[in-house]
Structure formats: structure tokens, C-alpha cells
Design a protein around this motif. Structure first.
Motif, PDB file in Angstrom:
ATOM      1  N   ARG A   1      44.662  33.360  61.563  1.00 57.48           N
ATOM      2  CA  ARG A   1      45.820  34.020  60.928  1.00 57.48           C
ATOM      3  C   ARG A   1      45.943  33.655  59.452  1.00 57.48           C
ATOM      4  N   ALA A   2      45.755  32.387  59.125  1.00 59.85           N
ATOM      5  CA  ALA A   2      45.891  31.950  57.730  1.00 59.85           C
ATOM      6  C   ALA A   2      44.803  32.554  56.846  1.00 59.85           C
ATOM      7  N   CYS A   3      43.588  32.544  57.332  1.00 59.83           N
ATOM      8  CA  CYS A   3      42.476  33.085  56.528  1.00 59.83           C
ATOM      9  C   CYS A   3      42.606  34.585  56.330  1.00 59.83           C
ATOM     10  N   LEU A   4      42.974  35.301  57.379  1.00 58.40           N
ATOM     11  CA  LEU A   4      43.059  36.749  57.267  1.00 58.40           C
ATOM     12  C   LEU A   4      44.298  37.186  56.495  1.00 58.40           C
ATOM     13  N   ALA A   5      45.329  36.346  56.457  1.00 62.65           N
ATOM     14  CA  ALA A   5      46.524  36.659  55.667  1.00 62.65           C
ATOM     15  C   ALA A   5      46.235  36.601  54.167  1.00 62.65           C
ATOM     16  N   LEU A   6      45.175  35.917  53.780  1.00 59.28           N
ATOM     17  CA  LEU A   6      44.835  35.819  52.358  1.00 59.28           C
ATOM     18  C   LEU A   6      44.579  37.194  51.741  1.00 59.28           C
TER      19      LEU A   6
ATOM     20  N   ILE B   1      34.868  37.567  58.415  1.00 60.60           N
ATOM     21  CA  ILE B   1      35.883  38.548  58.017  1.00 60.60           C
ATOM     22  C   ILE B   1      36.480  38.160  56.664  1.00 60.60           C
ATOM     23  N   TRP B   2      36.731  36.862  56.507  1.00 64.74           N
ATOM     24  CA  TRP B   2      37.289  36.346  55.251  1.00 64.74           C
ATOM     25  C   TRP B   2      36.345  36.676  54.092  1.00 64.74           C
ATOM     26  N   LEU B   3      35.054  36.416  54.284  1.00 63.33           N
ATOM     27  CA  LEU B   3      34.084  36.713  53.232  1.00 63.33           C
ATOM     28  C   LEU B   3      34.026  38.223  52.964  1.00 63.33           C
ATOM     29  N   ALA B   4      34.055  39.018  54.016  1.00 62.71           N
ATOM     30  CA  ALA B   4      34.052  40.471  53.837  1.00 62.71           C
ATOM     31  C   ALA B   4      35.293  40.919  53.064  1.00 62.71           C
ATOM     32  N   ASP B   5      36.432  40.291  53.351  1.00 60.09           N
ATOM     33  CA  ASP B   5      37.653  40.607  52.601  1.00 60.09           C
ATOM     34  C   ASP B   5      37.494  40.230  51.131  1.00 60.09           C
ATOM     35  N   LEU B   6      36.933  39.037  50.869  1.00 60.68           N
ATOM     36  CA  LEU B   6      36.751  38.591  49.487  1.00 60.68           C
ATOM     37  C   LEU B   6      35.838  39.525  48.705  1.00 60.68           C
ATOM     38  N   LEU B   7      34.791  39.985  49.375  1.00 63.85           N
ATOM     39  CA  LEU B   7      33.802  40.828  48.708  1.00 63.85           C
ATOM     40  C   LEU B   7      34.149  42.309  48.767  1.00 63.85           C
TER      41      LEU B   7
ATOM     42  N   VAL C   1      35.179  32.328  67.285  1.00 63.01           N
ATOM     43  CA  VAL C   1      36.324  32.896  66.557  1.00 63.01           C
ATOM     44  C   VAL C   1      36.388  32.348  65.133  1.00 63.01           C
ATOM     45  N   ARG C   2      36.184  31.045  64.978  1.00 62.82           N
ATOM     46  CA  ARG C   2      36.231  30.471  63.617  1.00 62.82           C
ATOM     47  C   ARG C   2      35.100  31.015  62.754  1.00 62.82           C
ATOM     48  N   LEU C   3      33.912  31.160  63.322  1.00 61.77           N
ATOM     49  CA  LEU C   3      32.794  31.717  62.558  1.00 61.77           C
ATOM     50  C   LEU C   3      33.025  33.198  62.242  1.00 61.77           C
ATOM     51  N   ALA C   4      33.580  33.939  63.197  1.00 61.51           N
ATOM     52  CA  ALA C   4      33.916  35.341  62.931  1.00 61.51           C
ATOM     53  C   ALA C   4      34.992  35.428  61.840  1.00 61.51           C
TER      54      ALA C   4
ATOM     55  N   ALA D   1      38.023  33.573  45.915  1.00 68.14           N
ATOM     56  CA  ALA D   1      36.784  34.268  45.576  1.00 68.14           C
ATOM     57  C   ALA D   1      35.986  33.462  44.555  1.00 68.14           C
ATOM     58  N   GLN D   2      36.647  32.971  43.532  1.00 62.47           N
ATOM     59  CA  GLN D   2      35.953  32.175  42.514  1.00 62.47           C
ATOM     60  C   GLN D   2      35.409  30.881  43.106  1.00 62.47           C
ATOM     61  N   VAL D   3      36.232  30.196  43.881  1.00 60.21           N
ATOM     62  CA  VAL D   3      35.795  28.915  44.455  1.00 60.21           C
ATOM     63  C   VAL D   3      34.669  29.136  45.448  1.00 60.21           C
ATOM     64  N   THR D   4      34.718  30.221  46.209  1.00 61.32           N
ATOM     65  CA  THR D   4      33.658  30.501  47.173  1.00 61.32           C
ATOM     66  C   THR D   4      32.323  30.689  46.469  1.00 61.32           C
ATOM     67  N   MET D   5      32.334  31.357  45.350  1.00 60.92           N
ATOM     68  CA  MET D   5      31.087  31.544  44.595  1.00 60.92           C
ATOM     69  C   MET D   5      30.558  30.202  44.086  1.00 60.92           C
ATOM     70  N   VAL D   6      31.454  29.332  43.663  1.00 58.92           N
ATOM     71  CA  VAL D   6      31.035  28.006  43.191  1.00 58.92           C
ATOM     72  C   VAL D   6      30.518  27.168  44.350  1.00 58.92           C
ATOM     73  N   LEU D   7      31.109  27.348  45.536  1.00 58.51           N
ATOM     74  CA  LEU D   7      30.647  26.609  46.717  1.00 58.51           C
ATOM     75  C   LEU D   7      29.151  26.802  46.954  1.00 58.51           C
TER      76      LEU D   7
END
Length: 187
Positions: free
Chosen positions: A96-101, A158-164, A151-154, A112-118
Motif C-alpha cells: 500500500r505504501a509503495c503503490l500510494a507513491l 509495480i513501483w518501478l513501472a510507476d516510476l518509469l 507480493v513484495r517483489l511484485a 525516481a532520482q534516488v532509484t537511478m542512483v541506487l
């Protein structure tokens, strides 16, 4: 005597201001724009004051990342408090927290910026791995099933797909997907 000698020192507020400026620069201009000089100039804090809190760019980036993780933890904890079922509660909170982003544009830009740096910064990847490991250990009794891991991996996907913005999905299909993932946490 200058105003600096008369004003009350508030190091926690200055530190928070520096983190907010660094995050804003990253989301507006990309991580390469986050330099000590740029953060100092945009925040109105002297470079010496900045260096007092963050001795180098890496510690500043780590602090920005830690701040995002703290906000994510807060959102997960809030979702968990509203969830009466203990089994899978952390995983549902994470989902819920990740998808609410997606509905929080500034938070999405920051992540998005931090994920790219990761992808390129080993110390931030390690911090993320540590966060995941710590949560896995903390919730081993309620969220260690294979279904919870799926579920956590999915959720990450989904979170990455949302970011991109990489997968177009209408709201009805998204709701069905989330409902199915929630069902998996309750098995």
C-alpha cells in the motif's frame, strides 16, 4: 557583531533544510546537480555550515536516501496500524505504501532520482539491502512465506513501472492486481 552571533542555532532545522534542498535539486535537475556548492547556495547555508552536517557529497546523498526510507517506514507503519490481520501485515503495508507513491508527485520524483542512483552507488545499494534485510528479520514470524515474498517483489516491479511510466494499466485492472496481491498475503 553579526546576526549569526545573535540568532538561535537550530542544527536539526538546518540539517532538514539542507536535505530538502538536496532532494529538490535532485528531483528538478537530476542527481548530478546535487553538489555541495549548489546545495549551499540554494539553501542559504554557508558551505562551512553544510560541511558541518555533511562532510562530503556521499554523506549528503546517504542522508537524503535515509530520509526517504524514514518516510517510507512511516507510511508502512501507518498502513499496518489500519490493518487488523497480523499475518502478512507488513507485506500489505509495504504494498500500500509503495503503490500510494504514484499519487504523490514530489515523493515519486524524489524516489525516481534516488532509484537511478541506487543502480550506480554501492553504498546506497547496501543501505537498501540492509533495510530489506532488517524488515525481513523483524517480520519473519508474519511475513516470511513465499507468497509474501512474491507480493513484495511484485510491489517492487509495480513501483518501478510507476516510476518509469512504463506500463499503461487502467484503474480497474490495477485494482484487481492489488486485490490479488493482497489475497496472497492472507494465505
Amino acid at each position: 557583531m553579526s546576526d549569526a552571533h545573535h540568532r538561535k542555532k537550530q542544527p536539526m532545522l538546518v540539517r532538514q533544510q539542507l536535505l530538502e534542498v538536496a532532494a529538490r535539486l535532485a528531483s528538478e535537475k537530476g542527481m548530478t546537480a546535487v553538489t555541495l556548492d549548489a546545495v549551499s547556495g540554494a539553501s542559504g547555508v554557508s558551505k562551512g555550515g553544510l560541511l558541518h552536517h555533511f562532510p562530503n557529497k556521499n554523506t549528503l546523498l546517504e542522508a537524503v536516501f535515509d530520509s526517504l526510507l524514514e518516510r517510507l517506514d512511516g507510511a508502512i507503519e501507518e498502513a499496518m496500524r489500519a490493518d487488523p490481520l497480523p499475518h502478512g501485515r507488513f507485506t500489505r503495508g509495504y504494498l500500500r505504501a509503495c503503490l500510494a507513491l504514484r499519487d504523490q508527485p514530489q515523493e515519486t520524483k524524489d524516489w525516481a532520482q534516488v532509484t537511478m542512483v541506487l543502480l550506480s552507488e554501492p553504498q546506497l545499494r547496501q543501505r537498501w539491502r540492509d533495510w530489506v534485510r532488517e524488515r525481513s528479520e523483524e517480520y519473519v514470524g508474519t511475513d516470511s512465506s513465499a507468497d509474501a515474498a512474491i507480493v513484495r517483489l511484485a510491489t517492487d516491479g509495480i513501483w518501478l513501472a510507476d516510476l518509469l511510466g512504463s506500463h499503461d494499466m487502467d484503474e480497474s485492472a490495477r485494482e484487481k492486481l492489488v486485490d490479488r496481491l493482497i489475497e496472497l498475503t492472507q494465505l
